[in-house]
Design a protein around this motif. Structure first.
Motif, PDB file in Angstrom:
ATOM      1  N   SER A  82      23.820  40.098  45.703  1.00  0.00           N
ATOM      2  CA  SER A  82      25.141  39.873  46.295  1.00  0.00           C
ATOM      3  C   SER A  82      26.244  40.017  45.243  1.00  0.00           C
ATOM      4  CB  SER A  82      25.219  38.498  46.954  1.00  0.00           C
ATOM      5  OG  SER A  82      24.985  37.479  46.012  1.00  0.00           O
ATOM      6  N   THR A  83      25.989  39.550  44.037  1.00  0.00           N
ATOM      7  CA  THR A  83      26.976  39.677  42.965  1.00  0.00           C
ATOM      8  C   THR A  83      27.236  41.141  42.660  1.00  0.00           C
ATOM      9  OG1 THR A  83      26.281  37.575  42.023  1.00  0.00           O
ATOM     10  CG2 THR A  83      27.495  39.050  40.568  1.00  0.00           C
ATOM     11  N   TRP A  84      26.177  41.915  42.578  1.00  0.00           N
ATOM     12  CA  TRP A  84      26.287  43.344  42.288  1.00  0.00           C
ATOM     13  C   TRP A  84      27.049  44.063  43.407  1.00  0.00           C
ATOM     14  CZ3 TRP A  84      23.531  47.813  44.271  1.00  0.00           C
ATOM     15  CH2 TRP A  84      23.610  48.949  43.461  1.00  0.00           C
ATOM     16  N   LEU A  85      26.703  43.757  44.649  1.00  0.00           N
ATOM     17  CA  LEU A  85      27.354  44.382  45.802  1.00  0.00           C
ATOM     18  C   LEU A  85      28.826  43.982  45.883  1.00  0.00           C
ATOM     19  CD1 LEU A  85      27.083  46.068  48.403  1.00  0.00           C
ATOM     20  CD2 LEU A  85      26.397  43.970  49.575  1.00  0.00           C
ATOM     21  N   PHE A  86      29.120  42.684  45.686  1.00  0.00           N
ATOM     22  CA  PHE A  86      30.507  42.219  45.735  1.00  0.00           C
ATOM     23  C   PHE A  86      31.329  42.845  44.607  1.00  0.00           C
ATOM     24  CE2 PHE A  86      30.907  38.325  48.597  1.00  0.00           C
ATOM     25  CZ  PHE A  86      29.865  38.726  49.407  1.00  0.00           C
ATOM     26  N   ARG A  87      30.716  43.090  43.460  1.00  0.00           N
ATOM     27  CA  ARG A  87      31.425  43.737  42.351  1.00  0.00           C
ATOM     28  C   ARG A  87      31.847  45.149  42.763  1.00  0.00           C
ATOM     29  NH1 ARG A  87      27.788  44.474  37.786  1.00  0.00           N
ATOM     30  NH2 ARG A  87      28.019  42.247  37.516  1.00  0.00           N
ATOM     31  N   ILE A  88      30.933  45.875  43.389  1.00  0.00           N
ATOM     32  CA  ILE A  88      31.248  47.227  43.856  1.00  0.00           C
ATOM     33  C   ILE A  88      32.420  47.175  44.834  1.00  0.00           C
ATOM     34  CG2 ILE A  88      30.393  49.179  45.222  1.00  0.00           C
ATOM     35  CD1 ILE A  88      27.570  48.538  44.071  1.00  0.00           C
ATOM     36  N   ILE A 137      31.064  39.334  39.080  1.00  0.00           N
ATOM     37  CA  ILE A 137      31.553  40.306  40.067  1.00  0.00           C
ATOM     38  C   ILE A 137      32.663  41.166  39.469  1.00  0.00           C
ATOM     39  CG2 ILE A 137      32.882  40.544  42.219  1.00  0.00           C
ATOM     40  CD1 ILE A 137      31.298  38.095  43.264  1.00  0.00           C
ATOM     41  N   LEU A 138      33.619  40.533  38.811  1.00  0.00           N
ATOM     42  CA  LEU A 138      34.781  41.247  38.284  1.00  0.00           C
ATOM     43  C   LEU A 138      34.532  41.830  36.896  1.00  0.00           C
ATOM     44  CD1 LEU A 138      37.609  38.813  39.423  1.00  0.00           C
ATOM     45  CD2 LEU A 138      36.854  40.923  40.519  1.00  0.00           C
ATOM     46  N   GLU A 139      33.406  41.457  36.307  1.00  0.00           N
ATOM     47  CA  GLU A 139      33.054  41.908  34.957  1.00  0.00           C
ATOM     48  C   GLU A 139      34.142  41.563  33.942  1.00  0.00           C
ATOM     49  OE1 GLU A 139      32.145  46.085  35.952  1.00  0.00           O
ATOM     50  OE2 GLU A 139      30.079  45.589  35.379  1.00  0.00           O
ATOM     51  N   ILE A 140      34.595  40.322  34.008  1.00  0.00           N
ATOM     52  CA  ILE A 140      35.557  39.817  33.040  1.00  0.00           C
ATOM     53  C   ILE A 140      35.024  38.496  32.500  1.00  0.00           C
ATOM     54  CG2 ILE A 140      37.593  40.980  34.018  1.00  0.00           C
ATOM     55  CD1 ILE A 140      38.313  38.401  35.471  1.00  0.00           C
ATOM     56  N   PRO A 141      35.458  38.100  31.299  1.00  0.00           N
ATOM     57  CA  PRO A 141      34.946  36.853  30.722  1.00  0.00           C
ATOM     58  C   PRO A 141      35.276  35.631  31.587  1.00  0.00           C
ATOM     59  CG  PRO A 141      36.154  38.130  29.085  1.00  0.00           C
ATOM     60  CD  PRO A 141      36.373  38.798  30.408  1.00  0.00           C
ATOM     61  N   LEU A 142      34.410  34.632  31.502  1.00  0.00           N
ATOM     62  CA  LEU A 142      34.584  33.398  32.262  1.00  0.00           C
ATOM     63  C   LEU A 142      35.930  32.749  31.959  1.00  0.00           C
ATOM     64  CD1 LEU A 142      33.341  31.347  34.220  1.00  0.00           C
ATOM     65  CD2 LEU A 142      32.247  30.255  32.252  1.00  0.00           C
ATOM     66  N   GLY A 143      36.337  32.759  30.703  1.00  0.00           N
ATOM     67  CA  GLY A 143      37.633  32.185  30.320  1.00  0.00           C
ATOM     68  C   GLY A 143      38.791  32.884  31.016  1.00  0.00           C
ATOM     69  N   THR A 144      38.692  34.197  31.159  1.00  0.00           N
ATOM     70  CA  THR A 144      39.730  34.962  31.854  1.00  0.00           C
ATOM     71  C   THR A 144      39.772  34.573  33.323  1.00  0.00           C
ATOM     72  OG1 THR A 144      39.395  36.795  30.308  1.00  0.00           O
ATOM     73  CG2 THR A 144      40.568  37.296  32.350  1.00  0.00           C
ATOM     74  N   VAL A 145      38.597  34.381  33.918  1.00  0.00           N
ATOM     75  CA  VAL A 145      38.534  33.959  35.324  1.00  0.00           C
ATOM     76  C   VAL A 145      39.232  32.610  35.480  1.00  0.00           C
ATOM     77  CG1 VAL A 145      37.011  33.219  37.204  1.00  0.00           C
ATOM     78  CG2 VAL A 145      36.428  35.235  35.861  1.00  0.00           C
TER      79      VAL A 145
END
Length: 187
Positions: A70-76, A161-169
């Motif tokens: 689901s994480t991979w699909l939601f990232r797409i 999902i967004l491929e950004i660091p946790l701190g950025t999230v």
């Protein structure tokens, strides 16, 4: 659920295309809802969700089974939504400075709406207003706010999902929430 999905993925990779329809049925609604909340248009959300499933199918061989599907699909899907939004950039941003002022931003220009006396109507309007205001957030904040507060995903999964660091999230969630608070005023 992931074990069943991983089993279906193995079947698809072995040539069983019918197994992919099970995967689509499992995620169709939730993927559409995420897309709709990000782009705010039913037809575009349907198109993006469909395109995400097609891209996932084509690239299924690249999926890492150690991760959540689901994480991979939601990232797409999220990346497709962001690409679509970037193609339709707004003429202004709410955090942009108002020309001729000493640091006032566009948030200061948002008029507050009067509440109606009937509580049920008021509650429905508030919900609609919140969704509307979320849709007006800059895309980087809108996406994390939707994934965190509407889809109720954990911060780490949003990061994946967004491929950004946790701190950025965390920063974007905080700033998005603050921007939303400013937009909503004293509601």
């Amino acid at each position: 659920m992931d074990t069943l999905i991983h089993k279906r993925i193995k079947q698809v990779l072995k040539g069983d295309q019918n197994a992919y329809s099970d995967i689509v049925n499992s995620y169709q609604q939730s993927l559409y809802h995420v897309c709709y909340r990000i782009v705010g248009n039913q037809q575009e959300a349907e198109d993006i969700a469909q395109e995400a499933f097609v891209r996932a199918y084509i690239n299924l061989h690249t999926f890492d089974p150690k991760r959540k599907f689901s994480t991979w699909l939601f990232r797409i899907a999220t990346n497709l939504c962001i690409d679509r939004l970037r193609k339709k950039k707004p003429d202004y941003y709410l955090d942009a400075e108002v020309p001729g002022t000493e640091g006032l931003d566009m948030y200061s220009q948002i008029a507050s709406e009067e509440r109606l006396p009937d509580e049920e109507v008021e509650r429905m309007e508030l919900k609609e207003r919140i969704h509307y205001e979320i849709g007006r957030l800059p895309e980087k904040y809108r996406t994390v706010v939707i994934l965190k507060y509407i889809e109720e995903l954990p911060l780490q999964e949003i990061s994946d999902i967004l491929e950004i660091p946790l701190g950025t999230v965390k920063t974007r969630v905080h700033r998005g929430r603050e921007a939303l608070r400013k937009q909503l005023g004293d509601v």
